[in-house]
Design a protein around this motif. Structure first.
Motif, mmCIF file in Angstrom:
data_model
loop_
_atom_site.group_PDB
_atom_site.id
_atom_site.type_symbol
_atom_site.label_atom_id
_atom_site.label_comp_id
_atom_site.label_asym_id
_atom_site.label_seq_id
_atom_site.Cartn_x
_atom_site.Cartn_y
_atom_site.Cartn_z
ATOM 1 N N ARG A 109 0.828 -1.201 0.000
ATOM 2 C CA ARG A 109 0.000 0.000 0.000
ATOM 3 C C ARG A 109 0.866 1.257 0.000
ATOM 4 N N SER A 110 1.932 1.246 0.767
ATOM 5 C CA SER A 110 2.854 2.384 0.801
ATOM 6 C C SER A 110 3.506 2.590 -0.561
ATOM 7 N N ALA A 111 3.927 1.501 -1.203
ATOM 8 C CA ALA A 111 4.558 1.610 -2.520
ATOM 9 C C ALA A 111 3.578 2.115 -3.567
ATOM 10 N N GLU A 112 2.308 1.676 -3.478
ATOM 11 C CA GLU A 112 1.295 2.168 -4.417
ATOM 12 C C GLU A 112 1.071 3.678 -4.242
ATOM 13 N N ALA A 113 1.071 4.120 -2.977
ATOM 14 C CA ALA A 113 0.910 5.556 -2.738
ATOM 15 C C ALA A 113 2.109 6.335 -3.253
ATOM 16 N N GLN A 114 3.303 5.745 -3.182
ATOM 17 C CA GLN A 114 4.490 6.419 -3.712
ATOM 18 C C GLN A 114 4.413 6.546 -5.236
ATOM 19 N N VAL A 115 3.783 5.583 -5.890
ATOM 20 C CA VAL A 115 3.548 5.714 -7.333
ATOM 21 C C VAL A 115 2.639 6.903 -7.605
ATOM 22 N N SER A 116 1.619 7.067 -6.758
ATOM 23 C CA SER A 116 0.732 8.225 -6.905
ATOM 24 C C SER A 116 1.490 9.525 -6.701
ATOM 25 N N VAL A 117 2.398 9.530 -5.725
ATOM 26 C CA VAL A 117 3.230 10.725 -5.497
ATOM 27 C C VAL A 117 4.000 11.069 -6.777
ATOM 28 N N ALA A 118 4.602 10.055 -7.387
ATOM 29 C CA ALA A 118 5.368 10.284 -8.616
ATOM 30 C C ALA A 118 4.460 10.736 -9.762
ATOM 31 N N ASP A 119 3.263 10.130 -9.850
ATOM 32 C CA ASP A 119 2.314 10.533 -10.902
ATOM 33 C C ASP A 119 1.925 12.005 -10.758
ATOM 34 N N PHE A 120 1.648 12.408 -9.539
ATOM 35 C CA PHE A 120 1.275 13.810 -9.305
ATOM 36 C C PHE A 120 2.477 14.735 -9.493
ATOM 37 N N GLY A 121 3.680 14.213 -9.238
ATOM 38 C CA GLY A 121 4.879 14.994 -9.527
ATOM 39 C C GLY A 121 5.021 15.252 -11.017
ATOM 40 N N LEU A 122 4.691 14.244 -11.820
ATOM 41 C CA LEU A 122 4.698 14.411 -13.275
ATOM 42 C C LEU A 122 3.648 15.435 -13.704
ATOM 43 N N GLU A 123 2.474 15.367 -13.089
ATOM 44 C CA GLU A 123 1.417 16.332 -13.408
ATOM 45 C C GLU A 123 1.839 17.747 -13.006
ATOM 46 N N SER A 124 2.529 17.860 -11.868
ATOM 47 C CA SER A 124 3.011 19.166 -11.422
ATOM 48 C C SER A 124 4.048 19.723 -12.391
ATOM 49 N N ALA A 125 4.915 18.858 -12.895
ATOM 50 C CA ALA A 125 5.915 19.306 -13.870
ATOM 51 C C ALA A 125 5.234 19.800 -15.143
ATOM 52 N N ARG A 126 4.212 19.100 -15.584
ATOM 53 C CA ARG A 126 3.473 19.538 -16.770
ATOM 54 C C ARG A 126 2.817 20.902 -16.531
ATOM 55 N N ASN A 127 2.246 21.060 -15.348
ATOM 56 C CA ASN A 127 1.592 22.326 -15.024
ATOM 57 C C ASN A 127 2.601 23.476 -14.990
ATOM 58 N N THR A 128 3.786 23.206 -14.439
ATOM 59 C CA THR A 128 4.826 24.240 -14.383
ATOM 60 C C THR A 128 5.284 24.628 -15.779
ATOM 61 N N VAL A 129 5.519 23.637 -16.624
ATOM 62 C CA VAL A 129 5.944 23.909 -18.000
ATOM 63 C C VAL A 129 4.857 24.665 -18.761
ATOM 64 N N ALA A 130 3.607 24.240 -18.583
ATOM 65 C CA ALA A 130 2.497 24.919 -19.261
ATOM 66 C C ALA A 130 2.374 26.364 -18.801
ATOM 67 N N SER A 131 2.563 26.597 -17.496
ATOM 68 C CA SER A 131 2.473 27.957 -16.957
ATOM 69 C C SER A 131 3.573 28.842 -17.523
ATOM 70 N N LEU A 132 4.793 28.306 -17.588
ATOM 71 C CA LEU A 132 5.904 29.082 -18.141
ATOM 72 C C LEU A 132 5.666 29.390 -19.617
ATOM 73 N N THR A 133 5.166 28.418 -20.352
ATOM 74 C CA THR A 133 4.892 28.633 -21.779
ATOM 75 C C THR A 133 3.811 29.683 -21.982
ATOM 76 N N ALA A 134 2.740 29.591 -21.194
ATOM 77 C CA ALA A 134 1.660 30.563 -21.319
ATOM 78 C C ALA A 134 2.133 31.964 -20.936
ATOM 79 N N GLN A 135 2.976 32.045 -19.910
ATOM 80 C CA GLN A 135 3.522 33.346 -19.517
ATOM 81 C C GLN A 135 4.360 33.947 -20.646
ATOM 82 N N THR A 136 5.187 33.117 -21.261
ATOM 83 C CA THR A 136 6.000 33.578 -22.382
ATOM 84 C C THR A 136 5.123 33.954 -23.574
ATOM 85 N N PHE A 137 4.039 33.214 -23.774
ATOM 86 C CA PHE A 137 3.072 33.526 -24.829
ATOM 87 C C PHE A 137 2.528 34.941 -24.630
ATOM 88 N N LEU A 138 2.124 35.260 -23.387
ATOM 89 C CA LEU A 138 1.593 36.592 -23.094
ATOM 90 C C LEU A 138 2.660 37.672 -23.264
#
Length: 422
Positions: A109-138
């Motif tokens: 169960r702990s290892a499965e939750a750590q996979v979720s942590v990594a998945d959300f870390g990937l989502e956070s990285a995407r959000n950061t990249v998207a935010s930087l791109t949109a800022q540069t777009f503006l």
């Protein structure tokens, strides 16, 4: 080919744009975000962490699958070194965990939750990249508007300078006013060069982020529609959505879940483990030619008895890690609400400021036009016209700045609800 185009060609790799970009020869905000997510190394790094977490989960699950190992032993003496019965053995051991008081289940169960942590870390990285791109777009859009304003001002002085000699001969202006107008013309040209350099820098940043040579689509309505589509209408709704969607919050919640399971698993480290074990071996006594088959099956029960503080320290460490994770989650939630509230207030203020700047710009334009007519009728010195035109230019730039400051705050709100890359 201009110097700018040569520099961009060296800086920016040529990649295939998206189909929509090909159709319109420019990149929309959505296209830009997708392209940047496809090439940004931060996303690849986060994806590697996901792969590592999944590999660890596979390893934890394997503890409850059959374990097969081979062994060989030999010695010369009164008894064997392995089981006390024979000197020479060659065989296979098969074991299967059947009970460990829930420790393996909690570790999984702990290892499965750590996979979720990594998945959300990937989502956070995407959000950061998207935010930087949109800022540069503006920033690229704002730079384009500032260039157009600078070109308009230079064009105004270009027309003015063309008739200076005629005005001077007709005594409409003095020699000093003529020199002042020529100086303003030169300054307008200098301002245009600076704005074009700023535009080139913004476009270069945009090209590097997206890997595409296509410029931004200069359509603010499309940007505003994107924000309106992804942003809840009220402050409370934004906070509620962000709390359940922001990847940093989700990652922190998953980490807390993992550490809770880990603490429960650690508390059972001294519980017995029961394995079913089978051994098949070829045995040889005293290096003779006679081999016998040794087959055994049974239960193997192991339990730690005393670790000189090891087990208690593991419990204390796991409990401290869990407490830190829970406090971090509470801090993230508090900080997120604070950021959203402050950003919302700024967006509201900048929208009001933009409307005020638009009104001021229009009023100054009317004033400058009236002063020009009065000058033409010999009622005003041209110095008053120049000051009014300078005020108009300053108001135009301030109005542009205010409009984009408001949009930048809306961009931050969309990023906080994790809707940029969706």
């Amino acid at each position: 080919m201009t110097l700018r185009s040569i520099a961009l060609a060296l800086l920016v790799p040529c990649v295939l744009p998206t189909p929509s970009a090909l159709a319109q020869s420019c990149l929309s905000l959505t296209d830009a975000v997708r392209l940047s997510e496809a090439i940004d190394p931060a996303i690849g790094e986060a994806d590697a962490r996901v792969a590592g977490a999944r590999a660890r989960l596979t390893g934890v699950k394997s503890e409850w699958r059959p374990q097969i190992s081979g062994f060989a032993q030999t010695n010369d003496g009164p008894s064997g070194i392995g089981d006390g019965r024979t000197n020479n053995q060659l065989g296979i051991t098969v074991s299967q965990r059947v009970f460990d008081f829930g420790r393996g289940r909690l570790e999984q169960r702990s290892a499965e939750a750590q996979v979720s942590v990594a998945d959300f870390g990937l989502e956070s990285a995407r959000n950061t990249v998207a935010s930087l791109t949109a800022q540069t777009f503006l920033e690229a859009l704002k730079a384009s508007e500032r260039v157009r304003a600078a070109r308009s001002r230079k064009a105004y002085f270009t027309d003015l300078v063309a008739g200076l000699e005629t005005r001077l001969a007709a005594n409409d202006i003095t020699t000093a006013e003529k020199s002042r107008i020529e100086a303003e013309y030169a300054l307008a040209g200098s301002d245009l060069i600076q704005e074009e350099l700023a535009q080139a820098a913004a476009q270069s940043d945009f090209y590097i982020l997206t890997g595409s040579e296509y410029p931004v689509c200069e359509d603010l309505a499309q940007v505003d529609e994107f924000f309106a589509r992804h942003l809840p209408e009220t402050l409370i709704e934004i906070i509620d959505v962000a709390t359940i969607q922001h990847p940093e919050i989700l990652a922190a919640e998953a980490k807390t879940t993992a550490l809770k399971a880990q603490l429960r698993a650690v508390r059972r480290n001294r519980a017995p483990s029961v394995d079913v074990q089978g051994v098949v071996a070829l045995a040889n006594e005293d290096f003779t030619d006679q081999f016998t088959t040794d087959t055994r099956i049974g239960l193997n029960v192991t339990a730690p008895i005393y670790g000189f503080g090891r087990y208690s320290s593991e419990k204390r460490e796991a409990a401290a890690d869990l407490q830190a994770a829970e406090l971090n989650l509470a801090r993230l939630r508090r900080d997120l609400e604070k950021r959203i509230t402050l950003t919302w207030q700024r967006a509201t203020a900048y929208e009001a400021l933009a409307l005020s700047q638009i009104s001021a710009r229009d009023s100054l334009k009317r004033e400058a036009a009236a002063l020009l007519r009065e000058f033409e009728n010999g009622l005003r010195p041209y110095q008053d016209v120049l000051q009014a035109e300078a005020g108009v230019q300053d108001a135009i730039l301030q109005e542009i700045e205010a409009r984009y400051l408001g949009r930048e705050q809306n961009l931050q709100l969309v990023s906080l609800v994790n809707a940029l890359s969706n």
